[in-house]
Design a protein around this motif. Structure first.
Motif, PDB file in Angstrom:
ATOM      1  N   ILE A   1       1.247  -1.318   0.090  1.00 43.11           N
ATOM      2  CA  ILE A   1       0.169  -0.040  -0.176  1.00 43.11           C
ATOM      3  C   ILE A   1       0.830   1.480   0.154  1.00 43.11           C
ATOM      4  O   ILE A   1       0.743   1.849  -0.756  1.00 43.11           O
ATOM      5  N   ALA A   2       1.993   1.419   0.752  1.00 45.54           N
ATOM      6  CA  ALA A   2       3.157   2.444   0.958  1.00 45.54           C
ATOM      7  C   ALA A   2       3.817   2.801  -1.061  1.00 45.54           C
ATOM      8  O   ALA A   2       3.487   3.530  -1.694  1.00 45.54           O
ATOM      9  N   MET A   3       3.626   1.157  -1.582  1.00 34.83           N
ATOM     10  CA  MET A   3       4.267   2.523  -3.209  1.00 34.83           C
ATOM     11  C   MET A   3       2.942   2.246  -3.547  1.00 34.83           C
ATOM     12  O   MET A   3       3.469   3.108  -4.878  1.00 34.83           O
TER      13      MET A   3
ATOM     14  N   ARG B   1       2.939   5.279  -3.546  1.00 36.22           N
ATOM     15  CA  ARG B   1       4.471   6.460  -3.928  1.00 36.22           C
ATOM     16  C   ARG B   1       5.316   6.904  -3.244  1.00 36.22           C
ATOM     17  O   ARG B   1       6.225   7.882  -3.221  1.00 36.22           O
ATOM     18  N   LEU B   2       5.441   6.146  -1.862  1.00 37.61           N
ATOM     19  CA  LEU B   2       6.123   6.437  -0.790  1.00 37.61           C
ATOM     20  C   LEU B   2       7.791   6.376  -1.456  1.00 37.61           C
ATOM     21  O   LEU B   2       7.877   5.185  -1.991  1.00 37.61           O
ATOM     22  N   ASP B   3       8.434   7.037  -0.436  1.00 44.29           N
ATOM     23  CA  ASP B   3      10.383   6.490  -0.478  1.00 44.29           C
ATOM     24  C   ASP B   3      10.669   5.808   0.083  1.00 44.29           C
ATOM     25  O   ASP B   3       9.603   5.310   1.247  1.00 44.29           O
TER      26      ASP B   3
ATOM     27  N   ILE C   1       5.982   2.351   7.009  1.00 53.24           N
ATOM     28  CA  ILE C   1       4.258   1.543   6.795  1.00 53.24           C
ATOM     29  C   ILE C   1       4.300   0.606   7.046  1.00 53.24           C
ATOM     30  O   ILE C   1       3.777  -0.314   7.717  1.00 53.24           O
ATOM     31  N   ALA C   2       5.406  -0.692   6.549  1.00 56.30           N
ATOM     32  CA  ALA C   2       5.207  -1.786   6.792  1.00 56.30           C
ATOM     33  C   ALA C   2       5.648  -2.133   8.327  1.00 56.30           C
ATOM     34  O   ALA C   2       5.264  -2.898   8.188  1.00 56.30           O
ATOM     35  N   PHE C   3       6.309  -1.091   8.828  1.00 61.01           N
ATOM     36  CA  PHE C   3       6.843  -1.830   9.909  1.00 61.01           C
ATOM     37  C   PHE C   3       5.609  -1.628  11.301  1.00 61.01           C
ATOM     38  O   PHE C   3       5.201  -2.308  12.018  1.00 61.01           O
TER      39      PHE C   3
ATOM     40  N   ILE D   1       9.576  -5.183  -1.979  1.00 60.41           N
ATOM     41  CA  ILE D   1      10.073  -3.943  -2.929  1.00 60.41           C
ATOM     42  C   ILE D   1      11.102  -4.530  -4.383  1.00 60.41           C
ATOM     43  O   ILE D   1      10.887  -4.151  -5.410  1.00 60.41           O
ATOM     44  N   ILE D   2      11.665  -5.676  -4.228  1.00 61.14           N
ATOM     45  CA  ILE D   2      12.195  -6.707  -5.277  1.00 61.14           C
ATOM     46  C   ILE D   2      11.529  -6.892  -6.009  1.00 61.14           C
ATOM     47  O   ILE D   2      11.835  -6.365  -7.362  1.00 61.14           O
ATOM     48  N   PHE D   3      10.262  -7.308  -5.483  1.00 60.56           N
ATOM     49  CA  PHE D   3       9.787  -7.759  -6.585  1.00 60.56           C
ATOM     50  C   PHE D   3       8.400  -7.046  -6.832  1.00 60.56           C
ATOM     51  O   PHE D   3       7.255  -7.784  -7.075  1.00 60.56           O
ATOM     52  N   ARG D   4       8.111  -6.631  -6.086  1.00 55.67           N
ATOM     53  CA  ARG D   4       7.019  -5.514  -7.057  1.00 55.67           C
ATOM     54  C   ARG D   4       6.630  -5.148  -8.260  1.00 55.67           C
ATOM     55  O   ARG D   4       5.851  -5.545  -8.747  1.00 55.67           O
ATOM     56  N   LYS D   5       7.137  -5.835  -9.605  1.00 52.80           N
ATOM     57  CA  LYS D   5       6.762  -5.802 -10.726  1.00 52.80           C
ATOM     58  C   LYS D   5       6.722  -7.320 -11.325  1.00 52.80           C
ATOM     59  O   LYS D   5       5.777  -6.999 -11.563  1.00 52.80           O
ATOM     60  N   LYS D   6       6.692  -8.289  -9.965  1.00 60.15           N
ATOM     61  CA  LYS D   6       6.315  -8.867 -10.234  1.00 60.15           C
ATOM     62  C   LYS D   6       4.992  -9.549  -9.387  1.00 60.15           C
ATOM     63  O   LYS D   6       3.921 -10.152  -9.917  1.00 60.15           O
TER      64      LYS D   6
END
Length: 208
Positions: A22-24, A27-29, A36-38, A76-81
Motif C-alpha cells: 500500500i505504501a508503494m 508512491r512513498l519513498d 508503513i510496513a513496520f 520492493i524487489i519483486f514489486r514488478k512481479k
C-alpha cells in the motif's frame, strides 16, 4: 520454536508485505515504505501487549524486526512481479488478520482472560496495525467501513473456543479457526457481503 511463535512470524511477514504494497501504491519513498510496513506489522500486536501488560514482542525478540525488514525488501524487489497489486494486497492482508487473530486469542488465554476479552485481543491484534497503516496513508481504515473485516476475526476467535471443546488437537483448532477467518473474508469480497449502513446511498445530509 513453538507453533504460536511460527504463526506470529508468518503474520508479521504477511502484514509487512501488505504495508509495503500500500505504501508503494501511494508512491512513498523507501523510508516511507519501511515505516508503513513496520507499523502495519507491529501496530496491533503492540497495542495488544500494552493492554495485557506484557513485554512488547518485537522489542524483546529481534527476529520480528529482521522479518519485517526482510519482507519489506523482498516486496520492493519483486514489486514488478506483483502485477495485480490490489489482489496481492488483499491476499497478504487477509492472511495477516487470520494469523494475528489466533496469536491474540492465544496470548489472551495465556494471560488468563475470559473468552470474550481474548477474542477482543485477537481482533485488536489483527486489525489495528491496518488502522494505523490506513490513517498514515490518508485512507479511511477498512475496519471502519462496511466491509466484513473485523467481523471475520471475531467469528474466527469464537470458533477457536468452540473448537477447543471438540476432540481436535490444538494444531487443528488453530488451522481451522485461522482458515475460517480467511474463508469468510474471501467470500465477503466475492459475494459483496457487508455490514448494514445507517445512511442510504447518495445521502449527503449526514456526511461531514
Amino acid at each position: 520454536m513453538s507453533l504460536l511463535t511460527i504463526i506470529d512470524i508468518l503474520g508479521t511477514m504477511a502484514f509487512s508485505v501488505s504495508g509495503a504494497l500500500i505504501a508503494m501504491r501511494k508512491r512513498l519513498d523507501p523510508f516511507g515504505i519501511a515505516i508503513i510496513a513496520f507499523v502495519t506489522a507491529t501496530g496491533g500486536g503492540t497495542l495488544r501487549d500494552l493492554l495485557i501488560d506484557a513485554n512488547i514482542t518485537w522489542m524483546r525478540n529481534m527476529t520480528f524486526v529482521y522479518v519485517i525488514f526482510g519482507s519489506t525488501i523482498l516486496a520492493i524487489i519483486f514489486r514488478k512481479k506483483l502485477q495485480y497489486i490490489r489482489k496481492s494486497l488483499f491476499l497478504f492482508d487477509t492472511i495477516g488478520i487470520a494469523l494475528y487473530t489466533i496469536v491474540g486469542v492465544e496470548k489472551g488465554i495465556a494471560a488468563d482472560f475470559p473468552p470474550v476479552i481474548c477474542v477482543a485481543l485477537g481482533t485488536i491484534s489483527a486489525c489495528f496495525g491496518g488502522v494505523i497503516r490506513d490513517i498514515l496513508c490518508n485512507e479511511i481504515p477498512i475496519v471502519f467501513r462496511k466491509n466484513i473485516y473485523a467481523t471475520a476475526c471475531i467469528i474466527g476467535g469464537f470458533a477457536y473456543f468452540l473448537l477447543q471443546k471438540t476432540p481436535l488437537t490444538d494444531d487443528f483448532v488453530v488451522l481451522i479457526a485461522g482458515s475460517l477467518v480467511i474463508i469468510i473474508r474471501i467470500l465477503a469480497v466475492i459475494f459483496n457481503w457487508s455490514l448494514p449502513s445507517f445512511y442510504p446511498e447518495g445521502d449527503t445530509k449526514h456526511k461531514l
